[in-house]
Design an enzyme around this catalytic site. Structure first.
Site, PDB file in Angstrom:
ATOM      1  N   HIS A  96       0.780  -1.234   0.000  1.00 48.44           N
ATOM      2  CA  HIS A  96       0.000   0.000   0.000  1.00 48.44           C
ATOM      3  C   HIS A  96       0.809   1.280   0.000  1.00 48.44           C
ATOM      4  O   HIS A  96       0.236   2.370  -0.019  1.00 48.44           O
ATOM      5  CB  HIS A  96      -0.922   0.048   1.225  1.00 48.44           C
ATOM      6  CG  HIS A  96      -2.168  -0.749   1.055  1.00 48.44           C
ATOM      7  ND1 HIS A  96      -3.330  -0.229   0.543  1.00 48.44           N
ATOM      8  CD2 HIS A  96      -2.435  -2.047   1.314  1.00 48.44           C
ATOM      9  CE1 HIS A  96      -4.263  -1.163   0.506  1.00 48.44           C
ATOM     10  NE2 HIS A  96      -3.736  -2.286   0.963  1.00 48.44           N
ATOM     11  N   LYS A 102      -9.532  13.833   3.959  1.00 47.31           N
ATOM     12  CA  LYS A 102      -8.665  12.658   4.015  1.00 47.31           C
ATOM     13  C   LYS A 102      -7.848  12.777   5.289  1.00 47.31           C
ATOM     14  O   LYS A 102      -7.936  13.796   5.980  1.00 47.31           O
ATOM     15  CB  LYS A 102      -7.741  12.575   2.794  1.00 47.31           C
ATOM     16  CG  LYS A 102      -7.017  13.903   2.497  1.00 47.31           C
ATOM     17  CD  LYS A 102      -6.181  13.836   1.236  1.00 47.31           C
ATOM     18  CE  LYS A 102      -6.993  13.901  -0.037  1.00 47.31           C
ATOM     19  NZ  LYS A 102      -7.015  12.650  -0.797  1.00 47.31           N
ATOM     20  N   ARG A 103      -7.051  11.756   5.615  1.00 49.10           N
ATOM     21  CA  ARG A 103      -6.196  11.886   6.785  1.00 49.10           C
ATOM     22  C   ARG A 103      -5.265  13.105   6.643  1.00 49.10           C
ATOM     23  O   ARG A 103      -4.885  13.484   5.525  1.00 49.10           O
ATOM     24  CB  ARG A 103      -5.361  10.605   6.967  1.00 49.10           C
ATOM     25  CG  ARG A 103      -6.164   9.474   7.537  1.00 49.10           C
ATOM     26  CD  ARG A 103      -6.727   9.800   8.901  1.00 49.10           C
ATOM     27  NE  ARG A 103      -5.707   9.849   9.897  1.00 49.10           N
ATOM     28  CZ  ARG A 103      -5.478   8.890  10.799  1.00 49.10           C
ATOM     29  NH1 ARG A 103      -6.243   7.818  10.823  1.00 49.10           N
ATOM     30  NH2 ARG A 103      -4.510   9.012  11.681  1.00 49.10           N
ATOM     31  N   LYS A 107      -0.008  14.594   1.988  1.00 45.05           N
ATOM     32  CA  LYS A 107      -1.305  14.921   1.394  1.00 45.05           C
ATOM     33  C   LYS A 107      -1.491  16.439   1.217  1.00 45.05           C
ATOM     34  O   LYS A 107      -2.417  16.904   0.568  1.00 45.05           O
ATOM     35  CB  LYS A 107      -2.440  14.335   2.228  1.00 45.05           C
ATOM     36  CG  LYS A 107      -2.502  12.789   2.145  1.00 45.05           C
ATOM     37  CD  LYS A 107      -3.596  12.226   3.008  1.00 45.05           C
ATOM     38  CE  LYS A 107      -3.677  10.717   3.030  1.00 45.05           C
ATOM     39  NZ  LYS A 107      -4.396  10.130   1.880  1.00 45.05           N
ATOM     40  N   THR A 129      -8.522   6.688  -2.810  1.00 47.27           N
ATOM     41  CA  THR A 129      -9.856   6.211  -3.184  1.00 47.27           C
ATOM     42  C   THR A 129     -10.870   7.339  -3.003  1.00 47.27           C
ATOM     43  O   THR A 129     -11.923   7.321  -3.640  1.00 47.27           O
ATOM     44  CB  THR A 129     -10.296   4.991  -2.346  1.00 47.27           C
ATOM     45  OG1 THR A 129     -10.094   5.297  -0.964  1.00 47.27           O
ATOM     46  CG2 THR A 129      -9.510   3.758  -2.738  1.00 47.27           C
ATOM     47  N   LYS A 178     -14.304   8.367  -5.215  1.00 48.01           N
ATOM     48  CA  LYS A 178     -15.651   8.627  -4.695  1.00 48.01           C
ATOM     49  C   LYS A 178     -16.144   9.994  -5.160  1.00 48.01           C
ATOM     50  O   LYS A 178     -17.308  10.154  -5.563  1.00 48.01           O
ATOM     51  CB  LYS A 178     -15.640   8.632  -3.156  1.00 48.01           C
ATOM     52  CG  LYS A 178     -15.209   7.345  -2.506  1.00 48.01           C
ATOM     53  CD  LYS A 178     -14.935   7.590  -1.003  1.00 48.01           C
ATOM     54  CE  LYS A 178     -14.138   6.454  -0.400  1.00 48.01           C
ATOM     55  NZ  LYS A 178     -13.588   6.802   0.933  1.00 48.01           N
TER      56      LYS A 178
HETATM   57  C1  LIG Z   1     -12.329   7.011   1.286  1.00 45.81           C
HETATM   58  C2  LIG Z   1     -11.950   7.372   2.660  1.00 45.81           C
HETATM   59  C3  LIG Z   1     -10.616   7.628   2.980  1.00 45.81           C
HETATM   60  C4  LIG Z   1      -9.511   7.606   1.939  1.00 45.81           C
HETATM   61  O1  LIG Z   1      -9.401   8.883   1.373  1.00 45.81           O
HETATM   62  P1  LIG Z   1      -8.131   9.305   0.492  1.00 45.81           P
HETATM   63  O2  LIG Z   1      -8.517  10.633  -0.024  1.00 45.81           O
HETATM   64  O3  LIG Z   1      -8.012   8.293  -0.592  1.00 45.81           O
HETATM   65  O4  LIG Z   1      -6.970   9.345   1.397  1.00 45.81           O
HETATM   66  C5  LIG Z   1     -10.301   7.972   4.264  1.00 45.81           C
HETATM   67  N1  LIG Z   1     -11.244   8.064   5.222  1.00 45.81           N
HETATM   68  C6  LIG Z   1     -12.547   7.830   4.960  1.00 45.81           C
HETATM   69  C7  LIG Z   1     -13.541   7.960   6.054  1.00 45.81           C
HETATM   70  C8  LIG Z   1     -12.946   7.477   3.677  1.00 45.81           C
HETATM   71  O5  LIG Z   1     -14.239   7.239   3.422  1.00 45.81           O
END
Ligand SMILES: *Cc1c(COP(=O)(O)O)cnc(C)c1O
Length: 812
Positions: A356, A544-545, A550, A652, A656
């Protein structure tokens, strides 16, 4: 089960009486939620039993997905959707004076994961069940999931997440399937009269692993799989024995707790390894319990052990469960008398591994001493694997000590989990094309040279049922109206939408749906933060985190820049914007927490300033989670995917957001590259250094943040606001460390290097946003291509290219 609203009302009212002992008139939302859950569960159980019976009879090959994280979120809405009960239940509840949406809010998020990695595991299980591929999950039933984030004075504060404080309606405790997991002690080696070595584990401490099974419901196909979550318990005997051993006066409760703490907490570090003893204990706890459970199901088939790989695939989500490899070896050799060679053959052909990350700080290594002490027999097996692997390397290239040292599983006093995973499995995959190429050409190049066929790419995916059908019903309805509903079972059919690309009425309607979703999001923002946002403004979303790579800091600096321009430059023009952030920082990640404080500080300054006349608002939504993502994503215009190129393995969230019609503002990193390939230059906004450029700088140097600072007045002015007297610093040293990370420590994540480019791209996107028809068309192009990222498709690639499993049709 019920074919009409009336039947549902009947069954629901009866369930209220039998499970809660109330009539509808006096039932609370909590009562109604629990009765509804129980009712849905009855229905699920029939399919669950049927699926299990059919699998036992037909004995198809099945995959077991091992993951330390399953970021599930809520299940009520998704289960109703998949069981085809949604509209009957919604209407029935309304008649009874309840709202389904409100009942959904009663459910606590199962937040058993940090972020992308855990959410991926949840999406994969949903897809396996929905396409009918036999596969189940093994994870840990943490008593406390991902922490609750609160903001106090703009600082993140972490509180425990008591998600099990109310009974979890979906789980079933199965004590009859409990197993023992052993830690510590020593190994007695002996020889049988026939000359066979024996290994006896002695003086260990043991923990009882009790499974709680959560049903995973497939989409309208009668299939129900199992997510088996393990909980640590102490039996009376274990506790007594331990209390006796540890001093003979041991406190009963203390020892009981020490055994049970194994499954207490999720470690809240994303892409970072802490190297804590309890974490290693958790990893082995999951692996040993899971492997024992899988072997039990296999042995019920009464087949020779040699056919294990024909019936079972074991997948490890990152290296966290990599001890599956030595644990299976142990079970086969020590407990079933198999030879090393046969056990190795079985293990290697069963196990596959997903990598990952290439971030150094995220790679798992464990000190030899710790592994040996906690897992003495496993350590012996890892040593033997290492020994044999190094010998094979020696045969290929005698005398090449450097190569052997670099590839060894045990080196520098550490056990290297990624090396163990590559050597002990038959498949290694990256999670986006770019990421896999970086693995093959750089980070894992030496391994790729040894095992070229072992490496493949499987770009991540998301379940469009949760992330579109469930969370964005107005959009899903519009799509179905235009192209029919085939896309729900064949997500690639979303492409049919391209036929509507020049249909003004359709594009117009797309804009209206987005506007409606933005109003909902604005109401949510108001509710949570009391901030009023302009729903005509461009909703620019960064969720995101919180992580250096990031680059939330890049976004924050850009807002500071805009604010300065708005205040000081009367001719400055800007499309009105609402900046929306949500992010949790690991509790020990000092830099990330400072960035949160910076964003909340910017929000306080900007939102209060009447000079800028609401041209800009900044919102930080606390406690980002799956259910919050579901509220934010449908109302997003711009999706911020601005990681330092080469650092985000896939992402991911990007998928979305795209699926919900947001346009990506991103670097050419992770799966952004593949989004770009699909939608073309015009429907995505890319900027910044390429991954090659970043990697080149990383290896050869040559980047000077100071030079950028000296040569670009906008950079200088913005960065100086962190430390000079400014509306944000107010003369304090609060943000000195952020300044230092950029200037003194030369900007590890190339924030300043990409700043000018980011400003220009933001300017372009702001302008384009005003061209409504074009914008809606780009939005449509994104939605239409997003089917490519449906996890149904991803999982089918895993199934055919890695696991070799076939779909099974469940018939009731
Ligand atoms: C999809 C998702 C992530 C991943 O987000 P990235 O932008 O790909 O880092 C992290 N936390 C939650 C709650 C998510 O639904």
């Amino acid at each position: 089960m019920f074919n009409s609203k009336e039947e549902f009302i009947q069954a629901f009212s009866e369930k209220l009486r039998t499970t809660i002992g109330k009539e509808v008139e006096t039932a609370t939302e909590q009562d109604a939620y629990r009765s509804l859950g129980a009712l849905v569960k009855d229905h699920i159980n029939k399919n669950w039993l049927q699926t299990n019976q059919q699998y036992e009879k037909e004995q198809p090959k099945q995959v077991y997905y091992f993951s330390m994280e399953f970021l599930i979120g809520r299940l009520l809405g998704n289960n109703l959707l998949n069981l085809q009960m949604l509209s009957i239940v919604r209407e029935g509840l309304t008649d009874l004076g309840f709202s389904l949406a409100d009942l959904e809010e009663v459910e606590n998020d199962a937040g058993l994961g940090n972020g992308g990695l855990g959410r991926l595991a949840a999406c994969f299980l949903d897809s396996l069940a929905s396409v009918g591929l036999p596969g189940h999950g093994h994870g840990i039933r943490y008593r406390y999931g991902m922490f609750d984030q609160k903001l106090i004075d703009g600082y993140q504060v972490e509180l425990p997440d008591p998600w099990l404080s109310e009974p979890y309606v979906w789980e079933v405790r199965r004590p009859e399937d409990a197993v023992e997991v052993r830690f510590g002690g020593y190994v007695d080696t002996g020889v049988t009269p026939e000359g066979q070595l024996t290994f006896e584990h002695k003086n260990y401490e043991q923990v009882r692993a009790v499974p709680y099974d959560v049903p995973v419901v497939g989409y309208q196909n009668e299939t129900v799989h199992t997510l088996r979550l393990w909980s640590a318990e102490a039996t009376q005997d274990d506790t007594l024995a331990l209390a006796y051993k540890q001093s003979m006066s041991g406190n009963y409760l203390t020892h009981k707790r020490s055994l049970e703490e194994t499954s207490d907490f999720l470690y809240p570090d994303d892409s970072h390894e802490e190297g804590k003893r309890l974490r290693l204990k958790q990893e082995y706890f999951l692996v040993s319990a899971g492997v024992q459970s899988v072997l039990r199901s296999f042995e019920r088939m009464e087949l020779p052990l040699s056919s294990f790989p024909e019936k079972i695939a074991l997948h490890i989500n990152d290296t966290h469960p990599v001890l599956v490899i030595p644990e299976l070896m142990r079970a086969l050799i020590d407990e079933r008398g198999m030879s090393w060679e046969d056990a190795w053959e079985i293990t290697q052909s069963s196990v596959s591994y997903t990598n990952h990350t290439t971030l150094r700080e995220a790679l798992e290594t464990w000190p030899i001493g710790l592994v040996r002490e906690l897992l003495p027999r496993l350590y012996m097996i890892i040593e033997e694997i290492n020994e044999r692997f190094c010998q094979s390397l020696w045969k290929q290239g005698p005398g090449d000590f450097d190569r052997i040292a670099q590839l060894a599983i045990i080196a520098d006093g550490q056990v290297k989990m990624a090396h163990l995973a590559i050597v002990g499995s038959h498949s290694v995959n990256g999670v986006a094309k770019l990421h896999t190429e970086i693995l093959k050409s750089r980070e894992m190049k030496k391994f790729y040279d040894v095992f070229p066929k072992r490496f493949t790419n499987k770009t991540n995916g998301i379940t469009h049922r949760r992330w579109l059908v469930h969370t964005n019903q107005p959009l899903a309805d519009q799509i179905t109206e235009a192209i029919g509903d085939h896309w729900i079972t064949q997500p690639e059919r979303l492409q049919d939408l391209l036929a509507k690309k020049d249909d003004s009425a359709f594009l117009d309607q797309l804009g209206k749906v987005k506007q409606q979703n933005k109003q909902q999001l604005a109401a949510f923002i108001k509710d949570v933060t009391d901030i009023t946002v302009d729903t005509q403004s461009m909703f620019d979303v960064h969720i995101k985190r919180l992580h250096g790579y990031k680059r939330q800091l890049l976004n924050a600096l850009h807002i500071m820049y805009l604010y300065h321009e708005l205040k000081s430059n009367p001719s400055f023009e800007m499309t009105p914007r609402t900046f929306i952030f949500a992010a949790k920082a690991a509790p020990s990640y000092y830099f990330a927490k400072k960035v949160i404080k910076l964003i909340t500080t910017i929000a306080d300054v900007v939102n209060d300033d009447s000079d800028i006349q609401g041209l800009m608002k900044v919102v930080f939504l606390p406690n980002y989670s799956v259910s919050m993502a579901e509220k934010i994503i449908p109302g997003t215009d711009v999706s911020e995917q601005i990681s330092t190129a080469s650092k985000e393995a896939s992402g991911t969230g990007n998928m979305k957001l795209m699926m919900n019609g947001a346009l990506t503002l991103g670097t050419m990193d992770g799966a952004n590259v593949e989004i770009h390939d699909l939608v073309g230059d015009d429907a995505i906004y890319t900027f910044g250094l390429s991954s090659e450029e970043v990697l080149h700088y990383a290896h050869h140097g040559g980047y000077s943040a100071r030079k950028v600072y000296d040569s670009d007045a906008r950079v200088r002015r913005t960065v100086d606001q962190l430390v000079h007297y400014s509306p944000f610093s107010k003369g304090s040293t609060e943000f000195q460390d952020l300044y230092d990370s950029l200037i003194t420590y030369n900007d590890e994540y190339f924030v300043l290097k990409d700043f000018a480019n980011y400003i220009a791209t933001q300017q372009r996107i702001g302008y384009d946003y005003l061209q409504k028809r074009d914008w809606n068309m780009k939005s449509l192009i994104n939605i239409a291509h997003s089917g490519k990222f449906a996890s149904d498709l991803t999982i089918q690639q895993y199934a055919s290219q890695i696991w070799n499993i076939q779909p099974v049709n469940i018939v009731r």
